[in-house]
Design a protein around this motif. Structure first.
Motif: not given
Length: 362
Positions: A281-288
């Motif tokens: 889960v990616l939530t509220g993040t950037e550039d992963n």
């Protein structure tokens, strides 16, 4: 407590072979042997930078605080077990002779703590089992180049292994099983609202995370790598979490992990919806970057269920410019790939999968 004033490898061999004490002194660092029933904290307090505190096989009942740079606290494998003591805490804090610090007294097993102005550098925790503590098995705060390897953290009330405000850590070859929250928890800080912290390249590698609420949580951090881990039987495998603070969380690489059957059911909390069947889960993040992972049979009915899920954070922060590529996804439900985030620049390329929400991501 015995002290071996010989080179550490030779000392360890002598101790393992004979169970006896010290040899002739040299200029090498000291190995302090602690047997069950003896005080680990006294050995830690007596140790100097570069020394090793070696815990013999058996059950040790104690919480321990470490603030000596370069110290190694090592067991003799998972038959070296650290459990809470039965009575009130009696350990002393390093170099003070006073009651144990708040970290250990609060119910953590091994505490590695720097100060507000200085990180503690180069501590290693290795080759032991830590279990049954009310909070974390291993907890680190304000550390630099902490190494945690071959540690089994099982059945602790909150986290198996946890860090806050720490940089350049290495977490390798550990097992975190059946802990109340995350098996491995890495954060900027839990107690205050702050922007994401750059970890300087922390590495989480070749760990097994099983039966926890979340296998690995990365919260409000930047610049770290999760690689070659096996996550199974948790409510959720990997969470990379950000919020409205600046700088934004991100620049996390999640690659070459096996994330399978994370279908344990966990109820809703004040901070997070009910969990079941979440792979990544990616939530509220950037550039992963999420790449070359094998993600199978994660099945649930939570809003966060699915193989790889990109989800707008619960405080409304969007995820942006995340790259999901080259992953193998099979048997995840409600879908292998889920993107419910209106953020810009999230891309899905070259993944092997059958079903996505919305359609067309596979």
């Amino acid at each position: 407590m015995n002290k071996c004033h010989i080179a550490p490898l030779a000392c360890a061999a002598a101790l393992l072979g004979t169970g006896l004490g010290a040899a002739a002194p040299t200029a090498a660092h000291t190995v302090h042997l602690v047997r069950p029933g003896e005080s680990i904290q006294k050995a830690v307090d007596a140790a100097r930078p570069g020394d090793t505190v070696l815990l013999a096989r058996g059950t040790h009942r104690e919480s321990v605080s470490v603030s000596t740079p370069g110290l190694t606290l090592r067991g003799m494998g998972h038959r070296t077990v650290l459990r809470p003591q039965a009575g009130p805490a009696t350990a002393t804090a390093p170099d003070t002779g006073t009651a144990a610090g708040s970290c250990a007294a609060a119910g953590n097993g091994i505490c590695v703590e720097g100060t507000q102005n200085h990180n503690v550098d180069g501590v290693t925790i290795a080759s032991l089992k830590v279990t049954g503590f009310r909070k974390a098995g291993v907890y680190a705060h304000k550390t630099d180049r902490l190494i945690v390897r071959n540690v089994a953290a099982a059945g602790n009330g909150v986290w198996g292994i946890a860090t806050e405000q720490s940089v350049r850590g290495v977490f390798r070859g550990n097992t975190a099983r059946d802990n109340g929250d995350a098996g491995l928890f890495l954060a900027n800080t839990v107690t205050a609202e702050q922007g994401a912290m750059d970890t300087g390249g922390t590495v989480v590698e070749r760990n097994r995370l099983q039966g926890n609420r979340i296998g690995v949580t990365v919260r409000r951090l930047r610049n770290l790598t999760l690689t070659d881990n096996h996550l199974t039987g948790n409510c959720a495998g990997v969470f990379v979490v950000g919020d409205e603070n600046k700088p934004k969380a991100g620049l996390v690489t999640v690659r070459e992990n096996r994330i399978e059957r994370n279908n344990k059911s966990c109820p809703k909390t004040a901070r997070l919806d009910a969990l079941q069947g979440s792979g990544i889960v990616l939530t509220g993040t950037e550039d992963n970057l999420v790449t070359r992972n094998v993600i199978r049979d994660n099945v649930g009915t939570s809003p966060l269920s699915g193989g790889i899920v990109v989800f707008k954070s619960f405080v409304g922060t969007t995820s942006e410019r995340n790259r999901i590529s080259g992953n193998l996804l099979q048997g995840n439900a409600p879908a292998d790939l889920v993107n419910t985030d209106p953020g810009q620049g999230n891309t899905f390329h070259g993944n092997t999968c059958r079903l996505s929400t919305p359609a067309g991501l596979c």
